[in-house]
Design a protein around this motif. Structure first.
Motif, PDB file in Angstrom:
ATOM      1  N   ALA A  56      26.289  12.760  19.345  1.00  0.00           N
ATOM      2  CA  ALA A  56      25.216  13.708  19.054  1.00  0.00           C
ATOM      3  C   ALA A  56      24.489  14.071  20.335  1.00  0.00           C
ATOM      4  N   GLU A  57      23.952  15.279  20.338  1.00  0.00           N
ATOM      5  CA  GLU A  57      23.166  15.772  21.464  1.00  0.00           C
ATOM      6  C   GLU A  57      21.907  16.438  20.920  1.00  0.00           C
ATOM      7  N   VAL A  58      20.766  16.107  21.488  1.00  0.00           N
ATOM      8  CA  VAL A  58      19.514  16.744  21.088  1.00  0.00           C
ATOM      9  C   VAL A  58      19.468  18.135  21.691  1.00  0.00           C
ATOM     10  N   VAL A  59      19.318  19.149  20.838  1.00  0.00           N
ATOM     11  CA  VAL A  59      19.315  20.537  21.319  1.00  0.00           C
ATOM     12  C   VAL A  59      17.959  21.207  21.156  1.00  0.00           C
ATOM     13  N   ALA A  60      17.059  20.606  20.376  1.00  0.00           N
ATOM     14  CA  ALA A  60      15.723  21.181  20.201  1.00  0.00           C
ATOM     15  C   ALA A  60      14.792  20.125  19.623  1.00  0.00           C
ATOM     16  N   GLU A  61      13.497  20.332  19.824  1.00  0.00           N
ATOM     17  CA  GLU A  61      12.471  19.466  19.254  1.00  0.00           C
ATOM     18  C   GLU A  61      11.488  20.322  18.465  1.00  0.00           C
ATOM     19  N   HIS A  62      10.984  19.774  17.360  1.00  0.00           N
ATOM     20  CA  HIS A  62      10.040  20.490  16.521  1.00  0.00           C
ATOM     21  C   HIS A  62       8.877  19.549  16.175  1.00  0.00           C
ATOM     22  N   PRO A  63       7.651  20.067  16.163  1.00  0.00           N
ATOM     23  CA  PRO A  63       6.500  19.224  15.824  1.00  0.00           C
ATOM     24  C   PRO A  63       6.632  18.653  14.416  1.00  0.00           C
ATOM     25  N   ALA A  64       6.135  17.445  14.242  1.00  0.00           N
ATOM     26  CA  ALA A  64       6.144  16.799  12.930  1.00  0.00           C
ATOM     27  C   ALA A  64       4.792  16.140  12.690  1.00  0.00           C
ATOM     28  N   ASP A  65       4.465  15.951  11.420  1.00  0.00           N
ATOM     29  CA  ASP A  65       3.201  15.321  11.035  1.00  0.00           C
ATOM     30  C   ASP A  65       3.309  13.819  11.239  1.00  0.00           C
ATOM     31  N   ALA A  66       2.584  13.302  12.213  1.00  0.00           N
ATOM     32  CA  ALA A  66       2.681  11.886  12.560  1.00  0.00           C
ATOM     33  C   ALA A  66       2.075  10.967  11.503  1.00  0.00           C
ATOM     34  N   ILE A 255      17.598  12.718   7.511  1.00  0.00           N
ATOM     35  CA  ILE A 255      18.619  13.593   8.065  1.00  0.00           C
ATOM     36  C   ILE A 255      18.762  14.778   7.129  1.00  0.00           C
ATOM     37  N   ALA A 256      18.781  15.981   7.682  1.00  0.00           N
ATOM     38  CA  ALA A 256      18.899  17.196   6.872  1.00  0.00           C
ATOM     39  C   ALA A 256      19.749  18.202   7.616  1.00  0.00           C
ATOM     40  N   LYS A 257      20.793  18.675   6.958  1.00  0.00           N
ATOM     41  CA  LYS A 257      21.670  19.647   7.597  1.00  0.00           C
ATOM     42  C   LYS A 257      21.005  21.010   7.653  1.00  0.00           C
ATOM     43  N   LEU A 258      21.169  21.665   8.801  1.00  0.00           N
ATOM     44  CA  LEU A 258      20.658  23.014   8.963  1.00  0.00           C
ATOM     45  C   LEU A 258      21.640  24.029   8.390  1.00  0.00           C
ATOM     46  N   PRO A 259      21.153  25.219   8.038  1.00  0.00           N
ATOM     47  CA  PRO A 259      22.023  26.265   7.505  1.00  0.00           C
ATOM     48  C   PRO A 259      23.088  26.709   8.503  1.00  0.00           C
ATOM     49  N   ASP A 260      23.939  27.618   8.065  1.00  0.00           N
ATOM     50  CA  ASP A 260      25.085  28.069   8.847  1.00  0.00           C
ATOM     51  C   ASP A 260      24.718  28.857  10.089  1.00  0.00           C
ATOM     52  N   THR A 261      23.430  29.085  10.322  1.00  0.00           N
ATOM     53  CA  THR A 261      23.003  29.941  11.425  1.00  0.00           C
ATOM     54  C   THR A 261      23.089  29.255  12.769  1.00  0.00           C
ATOM     55  N   ASP A 277      27.075  22.380  12.765  1.00  0.00           N
ATOM     56  CA  ASP A 277      27.158  20.954  13.064  1.00  0.00           C
ATOM     57  C   ASP A 277      25.813  20.448  13.543  1.00  0.00           C
ATOM     58  N   ARG A 278      24.743  21.167  13.150  1.00  0.00           N
ATOM     59  CA  ARG A 278      23.394  20.786  13.553  1.00  0.00           C
ATOM     60  C   ARG A 278      22.610  20.193  12.391  1.00  0.00           C
ATOM     61  N   TYR A 279      21.850  19.162  12.715  1.00  0.00           N
ATOM     62  CA  TYR A 279      21.075  18.439  11.721  1.00  0.00           C
ATOM     63  C   TYR A 279      19.688  18.144  12.269  1.00  0.00           C
ATOM     64  N   LEU A 280      18.742  17.968  11.379  1.00  0.00           N
ATOM     65  CA  LEU A 280      17.411  17.524  11.755  1.00  0.00           C
ATOM     66  C   LEU A 280      17.318  16.022  11.530  1.00  0.00           C
ATOM     67  N   LEU A 281      16.758  15.320  12.495  1.00  0.00           N
ATOM     68  CA  LEU A 281      16.531  13.884  12.375  1.00  0.00           C
ATOM     69  C   LEU A 281      15.034  13.612  12.476  1.00  0.00           C
ATOM     70  N   SER A 282      14.548  12.710  11.645  1.00  0.00           N
ATOM     71  CA  SER A 282      13.133  12.365  11.677  1.00  0.00           C
ATOM     72  C   SER A 282      12.992  10.861  11.455  1.00  0.00           C
ATOM     73  N   GLY A 283      11.741  10.427  11.354  1.00  0.00           N
ATOM     74  CA  GLY A 283      11.470   9.014  11.144  1.00  0.00           C
ATOM     75  C   GLY A 283      10.096   8.818  10.546  1.00  0.00           C
ATOM     76  N   GLN A 293      23.018  18.235  17.554  1.00  0.00           N
ATOM     77  CA  GLN A 293      24.364  18.739  17.304  1.00  0.00           C
ATOM     78  C   GLN A 293      25.302  17.550  17.263  1.00  0.00           C
ATOM     79  N   ILE A 294      25.962  17.382  16.121  1.00  0.00           N
ATOM     80  CA  ILE A 294      26.857  16.241  15.940  1.00  0.00           C
ATOM     81  C   ILE A 294      28.283  16.638  16.275  1.00  0.00           C
ATOM     82  N   GLY A 295      28.920  15.863  17.143  1.00  0.00           N
ATOM     83  CA  GLY A 295      30.291  16.142  17.538  1.00  0.00           C
ATOM     84  C   GLY A 295      31.230  15.045  17.082  1.00  0.00           C
ATOM     85  N   GLY A 296      32.494  15.268  17.314  1.00  0.00           N
ATOM     86  CA  GLY A 296      33.504  14.288  16.947  1.00  0.00           C
ATOM     87  C   GLY A 296      33.858  14.297  15.492  1.00  0.00           C
TER      88      GLY A 296
END
Length: 297
Positions: A56-66, A255-261, A277-283, A293-296
């Protein structure tokens, strides 16, 4: 008195015990970690029995409610992110833009209930509770509660492929449920190279597979829901995810898969079923959500 009840975290592992087969979890999970790290050290995709080591490779970051103790994460058809949270007296569910900002709709869970995973199916959202044995149904637009049903055992993660719900309870078993009645329609035991893998937590249903966070670990599994076999293992320990190191933050979960865009910025195609092949990861209590972006695969 603070209404928050103790909840397991990386520093309080004893509070949330596995439901089934706890002794075998150590063998399965440690085995995964050792083989994954060995495979990744060569910089190439490897095999864990029948399971592929995913990258996996981080391609973007988005603000989240801490303040959100994330239990469920899912991209809605209109492009909003559906987030359900836990902690007794503080559990809620809300919709928010993927790119950050205030929730567009929010609803508190009954203070007596401890919220867990959630998913949308049609015009309904189902929200689990941890030990209360109650699933709450909600209107997908307003998030208003429309009903409750009871179930046995604990509730952890939940996702939907449109035809059935898939639920985890912290064991190595996934339970399939009717999306209208929440009745059990089947189960499957999850295995990695023949060994059971439990502590299955937050789920994502996409492209005919189930993705599952493994609680108290940096691993996410890709599971064949028909056989229960783990077909891919993603170890996120090497990813640069500063939010999990922030003081007060808890474990990777969501983990949430992003749309086809191909990214979060354009959500005009919201099928979320193929082509990306892009997903959102949170905690839990993270202040940032990561687009990877998930590869392999």
């Amino acid at each position: 008195m603070d209404p928050m009840v103790p909840y397991p975290s990386s520093s309080r592992r004893r509070l949330r015990r596995p439901v089934r087969r706890p002794a075998r979890l150590v063998v399965a999970v440690v085995g995964v970690s050792a083989i994954v790290l060995a495979g990744c050290s060569d910089g190439e995709d490897a095999e864990i029995g029948e399971a592929t080591v995913l990258t996996a490779e981080v391609v973007a970051e988005h603000p989240a409610d801490a303040t959100s103790f994330v239990q469920g994460l899912e991209v809605m058809p209109d492009g909003d992110l559906l987030v359900s949270t836990g902690l007794e007296g503080r559990s809620r569910i809300y919709r928010t833009p993927i790119t950050g900002g205030e929730p567009t709709v929010s609803a508190d869970l009954d203070p007596a209930l401890f919220g867990e995973g959630s998913t949308r199916v049609g015009d309904t959202i189902w929200q689990l509770t941890w030990k209360n044995g109650i699933a709450v149904s909600r209107d997908a637009t307003t998030l208003e509660e429309t009903g409750r049903v009871s179930y046995e055992g604990e509730g952890w993660g939940l996702c939907s492929n449109g035809e059935r719900l898939v639920m985890s309870d912290g064991s190595d078993r996934l339970t399939f449920r009717d999306p209208s009645t929440f009745a059990v329609t089947g189960t499957v035991d999850v295995t990695l190279d023949g060994a059971p893998v439990d502590q299955l937590n937050e789920l994502d249903c996409s492209d005919g597979v189930v993705w599952a966070n493994v609680w108290q670990s940096d691993r996410i599994l890709r599971i064949n829901p028909t056989t229960g076999e783990v077909t891919g293992v993603l170890d996120t320990s090497s990813l640069d995810l500063p939010a999990r190191e922030r003081p007060g933050a808890d474990v990777l979960n969501g983990i949430a898969k992003l749309p086809d865009t191909g990214g979060a910025a354009d959500t005009s195609d919201t099928s979320g079923s193929s082509g990306t092949d892009r997903y959102l990861l949170s905690g839990k209590l993270w202040d940032t959500m990561y687009e990877v972006q998930i590869g392999g695969q």
